[in-house]
Design an enzyme around this catalytic site. Structure first.
Site, PDB file in Angstrom:
ATOM      1  N   SER A  14      24.421  -8.497  42.978  1.00 43.13           N
ATOM      2  CA  SER A  14      25.210  -8.390  44.213  1.00 43.13           C
ATOM      3  C   SER A  14      26.668  -8.032  43.924  1.00 43.13           C
ATOM      4  O   SER A  14      27.297  -7.293  44.694  1.00 43.13           O
ATOM      5  CB  SER A  14      25.117  -9.677  45.036  1.00 43.13           C
ATOM      6  OG  SER A  14      25.799 -10.734  44.433  1.00 43.13           O
ATOM      7  N   ASN A  15      27.215  -8.513  42.823  1.00 42.19           N
ATOM      8  CA  ASN A  15      28.582  -8.086  42.465  1.00 42.19           C
ATOM      9  C   ASN A  15      28.602  -6.613  42.095  1.00 42.19           C
ATOM     10  O   ASN A  15      29.540  -5.887  42.455  1.00 42.19           O
ATOM     11  CB  ASN A  15      29.128  -8.949  41.321  1.00 42.19           C
ATOM     12  CG  ASN A  15      29.689 -10.256  41.824  1.00 42.19           C
ATOM     13  OD1 ASN A  15      30.726 -10.281  42.476  1.00 42.19           O
ATOM     14  ND2 ASN A  15      28.987 -11.348  41.561  1.00 42.19           N
ATOM     15  N   ARG A  67      21.478  -9.917  17.395  1.00 41.76           N
ATOM     16  CA  ARG A  67      22.340  -9.672  18.548  1.00 41.76           C
ATOM     17  C   ARG A  67      23.160  -8.402  18.367  1.00 41.76           C
ATOM     18  O   ARG A  67      23.418  -7.671  19.312  1.00 41.76           O
ATOM     19  CB  ARG A  67      23.285 -10.859  18.770  1.00 41.76           C
ATOM     20  CG  ARG A  67      22.560 -12.041  19.393  1.00 41.76           C
ATOM     21  CD  ARG A  67      23.497 -12.884  20.205  1.00 41.76           C
ATOM     22  NE  ARG A  67      24.397 -13.661  19.379  1.00 41.76           N
ATOM     23  CZ  ARG A  67      25.566 -14.122  19.787  1.00 41.76           C
ATOM     24  NH1 ARG A  67      25.992 -13.878  21.006  1.00 41.76           N
ATOM     25  NH2 ARG A  67      26.326 -14.841  18.989  1.00 41.76           N
ATOM     26  N   LEU A  95      28.222 -12.370  24.022  1.00 44.34           N
ATOM     27  CA  LEU A  95      28.566 -11.164  23.267  1.00 44.34           C
ATOM     28  C   LEU A  95      29.178 -11.535  21.923  1.00 44.34           C
ATOM     29  O   LEU A  95      29.939 -12.496  21.822  1.00 44.34           O
ATOM     30  CB  LEU A  95      29.550 -10.323  24.084  1.00 44.34           C
ATOM     31  CG  LEU A  95      28.980  -9.816  25.413  1.00 44.34           C
ATOM     32  CD1 LEU A  95      30.082  -9.242  26.282  1.00 44.34           C
ATOM     33  CD2 LEU A  95      27.884  -8.779  25.169  1.00 44.34           C
ATOM     34  N   HIS A 111      33.432 -14.853  36.917  1.00 46.28           N
ATOM     35  CA  HIS A 111      32.848 -16.170  36.661  1.00 46.28           C
ATOM     36  C   HIS A 111      32.963 -16.999  37.940  1.00 46.28           C
ATOM     37  O   HIS A 111      34.030 -17.031  38.567  1.00 46.28           O
ATOM     38  CB  HIS A 111      33.608 -16.863  35.514  1.00 46.28           C
ATOM     39  CG  HIS A 111      33.046 -18.205  35.197  1.00 46.28           C
ATOM     40  ND1 HIS A 111      31.843 -18.359  34.541  1.00 46.28           N
ATOM     41  CD2 HIS A 111      33.492 -19.448  35.469  1.00 46.28           C
ATOM     42  CE1 HIS A 111      31.579 -19.652  34.416  1.00 46.28           C
ATOM     43  NE2 HIS A 111      32.568 -20.333  34.971  1.00 46.28           N
ATOM     44  N   GLU A 144      36.711 -13.196  22.857  1.00 51.38           N
ATOM     45  CA  GLU A 144      35.536 -13.563  22.043  1.00 51.38           C
ATOM     46  C   GLU A 144      34.905 -14.877  22.480  1.00 51.38           C
ATOM     47  O   GLU A 144      33.695 -15.035  22.380  1.00 51.38           O
ATOM     48  CB  GLU A 144      35.932 -13.586  20.571  1.00 51.38           C
ATOM     49  CG  GLU A 144      36.215 -12.157  20.071  1.00 51.38           C
ATOM     50  CD  GLU A 144      36.596 -12.084  18.620  1.00 51.38           C
ATOM     51  OE1 GLU A 144      36.311 -13.061  17.891  1.00 51.38           O
ATOM     52  OE2 GLU A 144      37.199 -11.074  18.228  1.00 51.38           O
ATOM     53  N   GLU A 176      33.646 -13.644  45.505  1.00 51.74           N
ATOM     54  CA  GLU A 176      33.427 -12.783  44.331  1.00 51.74           C
ATOM     55  C   GLU A 176      33.383 -11.315  44.743  1.00 51.74           C
ATOM     56  O   GLU A 176      33.963 -10.445  44.084  1.00 51.74           O
ATOM     57  CB  GLU A 176      32.111 -13.156  43.633  1.00 51.74           C
ATOM     58  CG  GLU A 176      32.113 -14.533  43.013  1.00 51.74           C
ATOM     59  CD  GLU A 176      30.812 -14.835  42.274  1.00 51.74           C
ATOM     60  OE1 GLU A 176      30.258 -13.925  41.644  1.00 51.74           O
ATOM     61  OE2 GLU A 176      30.355 -15.990  42.338  1.00 51.74           O
TER      62      GLU A 176
HETATM   63  C1  GRF Z   1      27.643 -14.441  40.014  1.00 48.08           C
HETATM   64  O1  GRF Z   1      27.836 -15.699  40.616  1.00 48.08           O
HETATM   65  C2  GRF Z   1      28.629 -14.233  38.910  1.00 48.08           C
HETATM   66  O2  GRF Z   1      29.865 -14.819  39.136  1.00 48.08           O
HETATM   67  C3  GRF Z   1      27.955 -14.895  37.747  1.00 48.08           C
HETATM   68  O3  GRF Z   1      26.590 -14.622  37.898  1.00 48.08           O
HETATM   69  C4  GRF Z   1      26.314 -14.390  39.275  1.00 48.08           C
HETATM   70  C5  GRF Z   1      25.696 -13.031  39.347  1.00 48.08           C
HETATM   71  O4  GRF Z   1      25.289 -12.698  40.645  1.00 48.08           O
HETATM   72  N1  GRF Z   1      28.530 -14.447  36.500  1.00 48.08           N
HETATM   73  P1  GRF Z   1      24.989 -11.196  41.013  1.00 48.08           P
HETATM   74  O5  GRF Z   1      23.933 -10.714  40.003  1.00 48.08           O
HETATM   75  O6  GRF Z   1      26.242 -10.417  40.928  1.00 48.08           O
HETATM   76  O7  GRF Z   1      24.417 -11.243  42.392  1.00 48.08           O
END
Ligand code: GRF
Length: 216
Positions: A14-15, A67, A95, A111, A144, A176
């Protein structure tokens, strides 16, 4: 020239979708040219494809416990698409220093907490358990250590007495979706500089703290 951006996802996206929507504006200083997932089943991949954006999957499970091999495969995709900035958006792999060093000042993350509070997972439940009255989200440069690095923008919500982790997550997610496109625009436009480990944002009157509090 718009900056070429890759969004790294692991799930819902969604972001990522909020970044894609914002970048449709001709005045937006970045274009989303690649969505890369470490999970083939990530729902966000279909959203990206529907928006006409190139997608790639680098499945971490095919690289065993190596990794760096996984990250070198991701880096190859990013190089191939001539990526200039990386946005982590629900990307659920830690990472290595090697990868982080490929993107100094050019990789950002969102975050779901007001960092440095509640790094890691289950942020909303932990905020409630701690009795936090204010909660929110942070966009920051990636360093890091996990969930570290200079903060670009934060958005806050008030915690309600009847909140559950789910209701709180929903309101934070709406924040967000506002602050991530705004933060990427600032970074892509070259308006963010890091001074003594803190972000300075050119041309923005930070007023009382650059906090967005959406109406209830
Ligand atoms: C979001 O809450 C973001 O802050 C976190 O993971 C979630 C991801 O949601 N890092 P989406 O995949 O962007 O819907």
């Amino acid at each position: 020239m718009k900056k070429r951006v890759a969004v790294l996802i692991s799930g819902r996206g969604s972001n990522m979708a909020a970044l894609i929507a914002a970048a449709k504006d001709p005045r937006y200083p970045a274009e989303i040219v690649l969505v890369l997932s470490n999970r083939p089943s990530a729902a966000g991949l279909a959203i990206a494809r529907a928006a006409g954006i190139a997608t790639a999957v680098v499945d971490h499970t095919t690289h065993g416990n190596d990794r760096e091999a996984f990250e070198r495969a991701m880096q190859a995709q990013l190089d191939q698409h001539r990526i200039e900035f990386v946005c982590l958006a629900g990307f659920m792999r830690l990472l290595t220093p090697w990868f982080v060093r490929q993107w100094p000042g050019r990789m950002i993350n969102i975050h779901p907490a007001l960092l440095p509070a509640f790094k890691g997972l289950d942020t909303h439940a932990r905020a409630l358990a701690d009795g936090a009255k204010t909660h929110g989200a942070t966009v920051h440069f990636v360093e890091e250590d996990m969930d570290c690095g200079p903060t670009i923008l934060q958005g806050a919500v008030a915690v309600r007495d009847d909140d559950t982790a789910a209701t709180l997550a929903e309101r934070v997610l709406a924040v967000e979706h506002k602050i991530y496109p705004e933060a990427l625009a600032l970074v892509a436009a070259g308006r963010v500089t890091i001074v003594d480990g803190r972000c300075r944002i050119e041309g923005v009157d930070v007023g009382d703290g650059h906090v967005i509090v959406p109406p209830p």
